[in-house]
Design a protein around this motif. Structure first.
Motif, PDB file in Angstrom:
ATOM      1  N   PHE A 190     -10.829  56.894   8.681  1.00  0.00           N
ATOM      2  CA  PHE A 190      -9.687  56.428   7.901  1.00  0.00           C
ATOM      3  C   PHE A 190     -10.073  55.235   7.026  1.00  0.00           C
ATOM      4  CE2 PHE A 190      -6.054  53.535   7.509  1.00  0.00           C
ATOM      5  CZ  PHE A 190      -5.171  54.338   6.812  1.00  0.00           C
ATOM      6  N   ILE A 191     -10.831  54.301   7.630  1.00  0.00           N
ATOM      7  CA  ILE A 191     -11.265  53.124   6.867  1.00  0.00           C
ATOM      8  C   ILE A 191     -12.187  53.538   5.731  1.00  0.00           C
ATOM      9  CG2 ILE A 191     -12.577  50.983   6.990  1.00  0.00           C
ATOM     10  CD1 ILE A 191     -11.570  50.639   9.848  1.00  0.00           C
ATOM     11  N   PHE A 192     -13.075  54.455   5.981  1.00  0.00           N
ATOM     12  CA  PHE A 192     -14.026  54.915   4.963  1.00  0.00           C
ATOM     13  C   PHE A 192     -13.304  55.596   3.805  1.00  0.00           C
ATOM     14  CE2 PHE A 192     -17.017  58.148   3.364  1.00  0.00           C
ATOM     15  CZ  PHE A 192     -18.013  57.307   2.895  1.00  0.00           C
ATOM     16  N   LEU A 193     -12.369  56.498   4.158  1.00  0.00           N
ATOM     17  CA  LEU A 193     -11.618  57.195   3.101  1.00  0.00           C
ATOM     18  C   LEU A 193     -10.750  56.226   2.304  1.00  0.00           C
ATOM     19  CD1 LEU A 193     -10.547  60.451   5.002  1.00  0.00           C
ATOM     20  CD2 LEU A 193     -12.380  60.180   3.311  1.00  0.00           C
ATOM     21  N   THR A 194     -10.158  55.233   2.995  1.00  0.00           N
ATOM     22  CA  THR A 194      -9.344  54.243   2.285  1.00  0.00           C
ATOM     23  C   THR A 194     -10.191  53.424   1.321  1.00  0.00           C
ATOM     24  OG1 THR A 194      -7.859  54.103   4.200  1.00  0.00           O
ATOM     25  CG2 THR A 194      -7.767  52.313   2.589  1.00  0.00           C
ATOM     26  N   ALA A 195     -11.392  53.022   1.741  1.00  0.00           N
ATOM     27  CA  ALA A 195     -12.281  52.251   0.862  1.00  0.00           C
ATOM     28  C   ALA A 195     -12.688  53.066  -0.355  1.00  0.00           C
ATOM     29  CB  ALA A 195     -13.520  51.794   1.640  1.00  0.00           C
ATOM     30  N   ILE A 196     -12.998  54.358  -0.160  1.00  0.00           N
ATOM     31  CA  ILE A 196     -13.361  55.215  -1.286  1.00  0.00           C
ATOM     32  C   ILE A 196     -12.196  55.336  -2.269  1.00  0.00           C
ATOM     33  CG2 ILE A 196     -13.943  57.573  -1.945  1.00  0.00           C
ATOM     34  CD1 ILE A 196     -15.597  57.792   0.569  1.00  0.00           C
ATOM     35  N   ALA A 197     -10.978  55.523  -1.731  1.00  0.00           N
ATOM     36  CA  ALA A 197      -9.803  55.636  -2.599  1.00  0.00           C
ATOM     37  C   ALA A 197      -9.572  54.347  -3.382  1.00  0.00           C
ATOM     38  CB  ALA A 197      -8.575  55.992  -1.761  1.00  0.00           C
ATOM     39  N   ALA A 198      -9.778  53.174  -2.745  1.00  0.00           N
ATOM     40  CA  ALA A 198      -9.586  51.893  -3.434  1.00  0.00           C
ATOM     41  C   ALA A 198     -10.615  51.715  -4.541  1.00  0.00           C
ATOM     42  CB  ALA A 198      -9.674  50.742  -2.427  1.00  0.00           C
ATOM     43  N   ILE A 199     -11.866  52.096  -4.289  1.00  0.00           N
ATOM     44  CA  ILE A 199     -12.908  51.979  -5.313  1.00  0.00           C
ATOM     45  C   ILE A 199     -12.611  52.884  -6.501  1.00  0.00           C
ATOM     46  CG2 ILE A 199     -15.346  52.391  -5.791  1.00  0.00           C
ATOM     47  CD1 ILE A 199     -15.927  51.521  -2.915  1.00  0.00           C
ATOM     48  N   ILE A 200     -12.193  54.122  -6.215  1.00  0.00           N
ATOM     49  CA  ILE A 200     -11.856  55.049  -7.295  1.00  0.00           C
ATOM     50  C   ILE A 200     -10.693  54.521  -8.118  1.00  0.00           C
ATOM     51  CG2 ILE A 200     -10.996  57.363  -7.802  1.00  0.00           C
ATOM     52  CD1 ILE A 200     -12.579  58.360  -5.391  1.00  0.00           C
TER      53      ILE A 200
END
Length: 231
Positions: free
Chosen positions: A43-53
């Motif tokens: 969840f943390i990894f996917l959230t970080a990717i979404a924030a970067i995008i």
């Protein structure tokens, strides 16, 4: 026949039951905790990717919307022209030609004035000879809406009938064939010299007004007729 269990089996059975059941429970609990931990990391990894995008998308949008005009505006803030030439006629259809070494128009100036370096004005405002009058100065401003030319610093005005005036300021109303100056002026011509604090030239040079500390020197024609000529 006795039904009692073998002494070796009686000791083995409770021991087997007591050791394996707790280990199984501990193994399931650890697996569940590990699964939850993996889910949290995912969840943390996917959230970080979404924030970067999302951040990259915002930066690209701002760069496309507002980033491009800024460098263009910084480069072309002012309009600069070398050797400009402006021609026209006053209300009496007298032609004039305004030239300069450089003309600059400030885009952030709402007045529309054009700044001039070493302006020159060829203007036959006296309309009595073949040579046009010429005004020279170091700097100046021209208002195309009102056709008013302001000259500053080392202003020299030479008329086609032989008069020359020097001052630090001259305001020329090209529509009206009128000149005024709020700085001290010195002039010379065929009849003498004059100095004053202020001056005005009206009616295309037919009327000149000097004001403030006026000093004039009139040079008379002392040429006498020779003998034998009619008096």
């Amino acid at each position: 026949m006795s039904t009692s269990a073998t002494p070796g089996l009686e000791l083995l059975q409770p021991t087997m039951h007591g050791r394996w059941e707790p280990r199984r429970a501990l193994t399931l609990s650890a697996a569940r905790r590990r699964t939850a931990f993996v889910r949290l990391l995912r969840f943390i990894f996917l959230t970080a990717i979404a924030a970067i995008i999302a951040l990259l998308a915002v930066q690209l949008f701002l760069g496309a919307a507002g980033g491009a005009p800024a460098p263009s505006e910084a480069v072309s803030t002012d309009v600069r022209m070398v050797n400009p030439r402006i021609t026209g006629r006053d209300e009496h259809l007298t032609p004039y030609a305004l030239t300069a070494d450089v003309a600059v128009r400030r885009r952030d100036d709402s007045s529309g004035l054009t700044e001039l370096e070493r302006p020159r004005l060829d203007y036959d405002f006296l309309n009595t000879g073949t040579n046009a009058s010429e005004v020279l100065a170091q700097t100046g401003t021209f208002d195309p809406a009102t056709r008013i030319l302001d000259l500053f610093s080392d202003v020299n005005l030479n008329t086609d009938n032989g008069y020359s005036f020097s001052s630090q300021h001259a305001r020329i109303f090209l529509r009206e064939e009128r000149v005024s100056g709020e700085s001290p002026v010195t002039g010379s011509g065929p009849v003498g010299t004059i100095s004053a604090d202020r001056y005005e030239i009206h009616e295309g040079g037919n009327r000149v007004i000097f004001e403030g500390n006026v000093h004039a020197r009139i040079v008379q024609d002392r040429t006498a007729p020779s003998d034998g000529e009619d008096q």
